[in-house]
Design a protein around this motif. Structure first.
Motif, PDB file in Angstrom:
ATOM      1  N   LYS A   1       0.463  -1.139   0.165  1.00  0.00           N
ATOM      2  CA  LYS A   1       0.646  -0.319  -0.146  1.00  0.00           C
ATOM      3  C   LYS A   1       0.951   1.371   0.036  1.00  0.00           C
ATOM      4  CE  LYS A   1      -3.616  -2.467   2.901  1.00  0.00           C
ATOM      5  NZ  LYS A   1      -3.817  -2.559   4.057  1.00  0.00           N
ATOM      6  N   SER A   2       2.264   1.366   0.424  1.00  0.00           N
ATOM      7  CA  SER A   2       2.653   2.719   1.034  1.00  0.00           C
ATOM      8  C   SER A   2       4.060   2.859  -0.738  1.00  0.00           C
ATOM      9  CB  SER A   2       3.284   2.105   2.306  1.00  0.00           C
ATOM     10  OG  SER A   2       3.392   1.862   3.348  1.00  0.00           O
ATOM     11  N   CYS A   3       3.775   1.378  -0.975  1.00  0.00           N
ATOM     12  CA  CYS A   3       4.801   1.602  -2.303  1.00  0.00           C
ATOM     13  C   CYS A   3       4.224   1.972  -3.412  1.00  0.00           C
ATOM     14  CB  CYS A   3       5.779   0.238  -2.033  1.00  0.00           C
ATOM     15  SG  CYS A   3       7.253   0.774  -0.381  1.00  0.00           S
ATOM     16  N   GLU A   4       2.594   1.835  -3.683  1.00  0.00           N
ATOM     17  CA  GLU A   4       2.170   1.438  -4.832  1.00  0.00           C
ATOM     18  C   GLU A   4       2.719   2.506  -6.469  1.00  0.00           C
ATOM     19  OE1 GLU A   4      -2.443   0.564  -3.432  1.00  0.00           O
ATOM     20  OE2 GLU A   4      -1.465   2.661  -3.687  1.00  0.00           O
ATOM     21  N   VAL A   5       3.866   3.446  -5.961  1.00  0.00           N
ATOM     22  CA  VAL A   5       4.485   4.476  -6.463  1.00  0.00           C
ATOM     23  C   VAL A   5       5.423   3.907  -7.413  1.00  0.00           C
ATOM     24  CG1 VAL A   5       2.428   6.540  -6.339  1.00  0.00           C
ATOM     25  CG2 VAL A   5       4.911   6.077  -5.127  1.00  0.00           C
ATOM     26  N   PHE A   6       6.287   3.007  -6.699  1.00  0.00           N
ATOM     27  CA  PHE A   6       7.804   2.140  -6.979  1.00  0.00           C
ATOM     28  C   PHE A   6       7.489   2.230  -8.080  1.00  0.00           C
ATOM     29  CE2 PHE A   6       7.402   5.455  -2.244  1.00  0.00           C
ATOM     30  CZ  PHE A   6       8.725   6.366  -2.959  1.00  0.00           C
ATOM     31  N   ASP A   7       8.777   1.707  -8.374  1.00  0.00           N
ATOM     32  CA  ASP A   7       9.618   0.917  -9.339  1.00  0.00           C
ATOM     33  C   ASP A   7       9.661  -0.308  -8.967  1.00  0.00           C
ATOM     34  OD1 ASP A   7       8.619   2.477 -11.408  1.00  0.00           O
ATOM     35  OD2 ASP A   7      10.298   3.773 -12.013  1.00  0.00           O
ATOM     36  N   GLU A   8      10.607  -0.023  -7.270  1.00  0.00           N
ATOM     37  CA  GLU A   8      11.619  -1.446  -6.750  1.00  0.00           C
ATOM     38  C   GLU A   8      10.652  -1.985  -6.037  1.00  0.00           C
ATOM     39  OE1 GLU A   8      15.436  -0.109  -6.473  1.00  0.00           O
ATOM     40  OE2 GLU A   8      16.072   0.100  -8.070  1.00  0.00           O
ATOM     41  N   SER A   9       9.224  -1.487  -5.838  1.00  0.00           N
ATOM     42  CA  SER A   9       8.346  -1.792  -4.626  1.00  0.00           C
ATOM     43  C   SER A   9       8.386  -3.115  -4.660  1.00  0.00           C
ATOM     44  CB  SER A   9       7.080  -1.800  -4.914  1.00  0.00           C
ATOM     45  OG  SER A   9       6.406  -3.065  -6.513  1.00  0.00           O
ATOM     46  N   SER A  10       8.719  -4.045  -5.200  1.00  0.00           N
ATOM     47  CA  SER A  10       8.902  -5.551  -5.154  1.00  0.00           C
ATOM     48  C   SER A  10      10.142  -5.469  -4.098  1.00  0.00           C
ATOM     49  CB  SER A  10       9.472  -6.341  -5.938  1.00  0.00           C
ATOM     50  OG  SER A  10      10.216  -5.669  -7.128  1.00  0.00           O
ATOM     51  N   VAL A  11      11.096  -5.403  -3.928  1.00  0.00           N
ATOM     52  CA  VAL A  11      12.243  -4.996  -3.042  1.00  0.00           C
ATOM     53  C   VAL A  11      11.514  -4.746  -1.404  1.00  0.00           C
ATOM     54  CG1 VAL A  11      14.559  -4.684  -2.597  1.00  0.00           C
ATOM     55  CG2 VAL A  11      14.503  -4.991  -4.838  1.00  0.00           C
ATOM     56  N   ALA A  12      11.086  -3.124  -1.563  1.00  0.00           N
ATOM     57  CA  ALA A  12      10.203  -3.085  -0.869  1.00  0.00           C
ATOM     58  C   ALA A  12       9.363  -4.542  -0.037  1.00  0.00           C
ATOM     59  CB  ALA A  12       9.758  -1.764  -0.911  1.00  0.00           C
ATOM     60  N   GLU A  13       8.705  -5.109  -0.673  1.00  0.00           N
ATOM     61  CA  GLU A  13       8.060  -5.972  -0.067  1.00  0.00           C
ATOM     62  C   GLU A  13       9.180  -6.953   0.877  1.00  0.00           C
ATOM     63  OE1 GLU A  13       6.020  -5.935  -3.504  1.00  0.00           O
ATOM     64  OE2 GLU A  13       4.794  -4.233  -3.589  1.00  0.00           O
ATOM     65  N   LEU A  14       9.689  -7.466  -0.260  1.00  0.00           N
ATOM     66  CA  LEU A  14      10.414  -8.611   0.294  1.00  0.00           C
ATOM     67  C   LEU A  14      11.335  -7.903   1.781  1.00  0.00           C
ATOM     68  CD1 LEU A  14      11.275 -11.019   0.033  1.00  0.00           C
ATOM     69  CD2 LEU A  14      13.192 -10.936  -1.408  1.00  0.00           C
ATOM     70  N   VAL A  15      12.126  -7.108   1.661  1.00  0.00           N
ATOM     71  CA  VAL A  15      12.784  -6.725   2.806  1.00  0.00           C
ATOM     72  C   VAL A  15      12.201  -6.630   4.470  1.00  0.00           C
ATOM     73  CG1 VAL A  15      15.015  -5.972   0.873  1.00  0.00           C
ATOM     74  CG2 VAL A  15      12.785  -4.445   1.945  1.00  0.00           C
ATOM     75  N   SER A  16      10.850  -6.031   3.656  1.00  0.00           N
ATOM     76  CA  SER A  16       9.724  -5.915   4.509  1.00  0.00           C
ATOM     77  C   SER A  16       9.463  -6.897   5.626  1.00  0.00           C
ATOM     78  CB  SER A  16       8.734  -4.511   4.175  1.00  0.00           C
ATOM     79  OG  SER A  16       8.083  -4.592   5.201  1.00  0.00           O
ATOM     80  N   ALA A  17       8.928  -7.550   5.032  1.00  0.00           N
ATOM     81  CA  ALA A  17       8.388  -8.790   5.193  1.00  0.00           C
ATOM     82  C   ALA A  17       9.323  -9.242   6.267  1.00  0.00           C
ATOM     83  CB  ALA A  17       7.712 -10.100   4.189  1.00  0.00           C
ATOM     84  N   MET A  18      10.710  -9.235   5.693  1.00  0.00           N
ATOM     85  CA  MET A  18      11.337 -10.491   6.200  1.00  0.00           C
ATOM     86  C   MET A  18      11.930  -9.446   7.347  1.00  0.00           C
ATOM     87  SD  MET A  18      14.474 -11.411   2.838  1.00  0.00           S
ATOM     88  CE  MET A  18      15.256 -12.287   4.306  1.00  0.00           C
ATOM     89  N   ALA A  19      12.041  -8.700   7.983  1.00  0.00           N
ATOM     90  CA  ALA A  19      12.426  -7.699   8.655  1.00  0.00           C
ATOM     91  C   ALA A  19      11.729  -8.104   9.998  1.00  0.00           C
ATOM     92  CB  ALA A  19      12.686  -6.599   8.233  1.00  0.00           C
ATOM     93  N   ALA A  20      10.389  -8.255   9.454  1.00  0.00           N
ATOM     94  CA  ALA A  20       9.134  -7.680  10.193  1.00  0.00           C
ATOM     95  C   ALA A  20       9.145  -9.693  11.029  1.00  0.00           C
ATOM     96  CB  ALA A  20       7.797  -7.870   9.956  1.00  0.00           C
ATOM     97  N   GLY A  21       9.115 -10.622   9.817  1.00  0.00           N
ATOM     98  CA  GLY A  21       8.733 -11.664   9.547  1.00  0.00           C
ATOM     99  C   GLY A  21       9.522 -12.512  11.264  1.00  0.00           C
ATOM    100  N   TRP A  22      10.901 -11.987  11.011  1.00  0.00           N
ATOM    101  CA  TRP A  22      12.114 -12.822  11.641  1.00  0.00           C
ATOM    102  C   TRP A  22      12.265 -11.505  13.078  1.00  0.00           C
ATOM    103  CZ3 TRP A  22      13.799 -16.815  11.542  1.00  0.00           C
ATOM    104  CH2 TRP A  22      14.401 -17.240   9.976  1.00  0.00           C
ATOM    105  N   ASN A  23      10.944 -10.716  12.821  1.00  0.00           N
ATOM    106  CA  ASN A  23      11.068  -9.685  14.670  1.00  0.00           C
ATOM    107  C   ASN A  23      12.273  -9.120  14.605  1.00  0.00           C
ATOM    108  OD1 ASN A  23       9.492  -8.744  17.155  1.00  0.00           O
ATOM    109  ND2 ASN A  23      10.407  -9.640  17.718  1.00  0.00           N
ATOM    110  N   ALA A  24      12.371  -8.715  13.524  1.00  0.00           N
ATOM    111  CA  ALA A  24      13.622  -7.806  14.123  1.00  0.00           C
ATOM    112  C   ALA A  24      14.144  -6.046  15.081  1.00  0.00           C
ATOM    113  CB  ALA A  24      14.715  -6.942  12.565  1.00  0.00           C
ATOM    114  N   GLN A  25      14.354  -6.084  16.308  1.00  0.00           N
ATOM    115  CA  GLN A  25      14.691  -4.888  16.905  1.00  0.00           C
ATOM    116  C   GLN A  25      15.696  -4.139  16.164  1.00  0.00           C
ATOM    117  OE1 GLN A  25      12.021  -4.692  19.523  1.00  0.00           O
ATOM    118  NE2 GLN A  25      11.487  -6.604  18.175  1.00  0.00           N
ATOM    119  N   LEU A  26      16.792  -4.484  15.621  1.00  0.00           N
ATOM    120  CA  LEU A  26      17.609  -3.545  14.933  1.00  0.00           C
ATOM    121  C   LEU A  26      18.367  -3.450  13.640  1.00  0.00           C
ATOM    122  CD1 LEU A  26      19.554  -0.828  14.914  1.00  0.00           C
ATOM    123  CD2 LEU A  26      21.095  -2.228  16.405  1.00  0.00           C
ATOM    124  N   VAL A  27      17.128  -2.639  12.824  1.00  0.00           N
ATOM    125  CA  VAL A  27      17.989  -2.524  11.319  1.00  0.00           C
ATOM    126  C   VAL A  27      18.609  -1.558  11.315  1.00  0.00           C
ATOM    127  CG1 VAL A  27      16.010  -2.367   9.321  1.00  0.00           C
ATOM    128  CG2 VAL A  27      15.019  -3.710  10.727  1.00  0.00           C
TER     129      VAL A  27
END
Length: 219
Positions: A19-45
């Motif tokens: 939803k936040s990256c609809e206007v960006f060309d590289e949104s696929s990268v954003a979605e993947l790194v976001s899911a990974m960081a959140a999924g691993w419960n990263a406390q310091l990114v």
């Protein structure tokens, strides 16, 4: 303790980043790194960024931190980069994270217990940044973005980390301009120590950087 995967949190971060990256060309990268960081419960990114770089991945990391309640730090080389980065984040509707200004290889030495680190392979110092990063005791996820344009085609995770960290798995994904990802095991975890590893066979991996196919050989 070690990093524990939560598919529910990863899914929520993924959807919010879409939803936040609809206007960006590289949104696929954003979605993947976001899911990974959140999924691993990263406390310091921690991420590195320089003037002229894409902002989508940074937005994804910011979204992930909203789900984990952790810290997001961006290391930039100079004040011009800081100003452009903060402006781009504000324009996207995201609150800028903590920004550290200085030579990334030096600045990152002052950050400890990193759970999730994203570096840009277009910078000549990306391997040195990975080498000096102080990773968390729970383990860490390391990501090299723009890996397809990487000048050092002979890049190897084990040589960069210099045997200081136990690599649980690594993979190259043909997402965006290429993502090279490594998962480092928790400190003191089994299978990485010199005593535990004596006499055991080792896995050697070859990755086709065009297709992302992974070939594993045990010796």
């Amino acid at each position: 303790m070690k990093l524990v995967w939560s598919p529910e949190t990863a899914s929520k971060a993924y959807i919010d980043t879409v939803k936040s990256c609809e206007v960006f060309d590289e949104s696929s990268v954003a979605e993947l790194v976001s899911a990974m960081a959140a999924g691993w419960n990263a406390q310091l990114v921690v991420e590195t960024w320089s003037r002229g770089g894409a902002i989508a991945a940074s937005i994804g990391l910011s979204v992930a931190i909203h789900h984990t309640g952790g810290r997001h730090i961006c290391v930039v080389p100079d004040e011009d980069s800081r100003s452009e980065y903060v402006g781009a984040m504000e324009k996207s509707g995201q609150s800028p994270p903590e920004v550290v200004v200085g030579p990334p290889e030096e600045a990152i030495k002052g950050v400890e217990e990193i759970d999730f680190l994203v570096v840009d392979c277009r910078r000549n110092d990306f391997a040195r940044i990975l080498r000096v990063a102080k990773l968390g005791h729970r383990g860490a996820v390391l990501i090299c973005k723009n890996a397809s344009s990487r000048a050092a085609s002979d890049f190897r995770w084990r040589s960069v980390l210099d045997g200081k960290s136990r690599i649980v798995r690594s993979v190259f994904l043909p997402v965006g301009k290429g993502l090279d990802i490594a998962h480092v095991g928790a400190a003191g975890g089994g299978g990485g120590g010199s005593a535990a590893g004596k006499g055991q066979s080792r896995w050697f991996k070859h990755i086709n950087r065009q297709t992302g196919e992974e070939f594993v050989i045990r010796r």
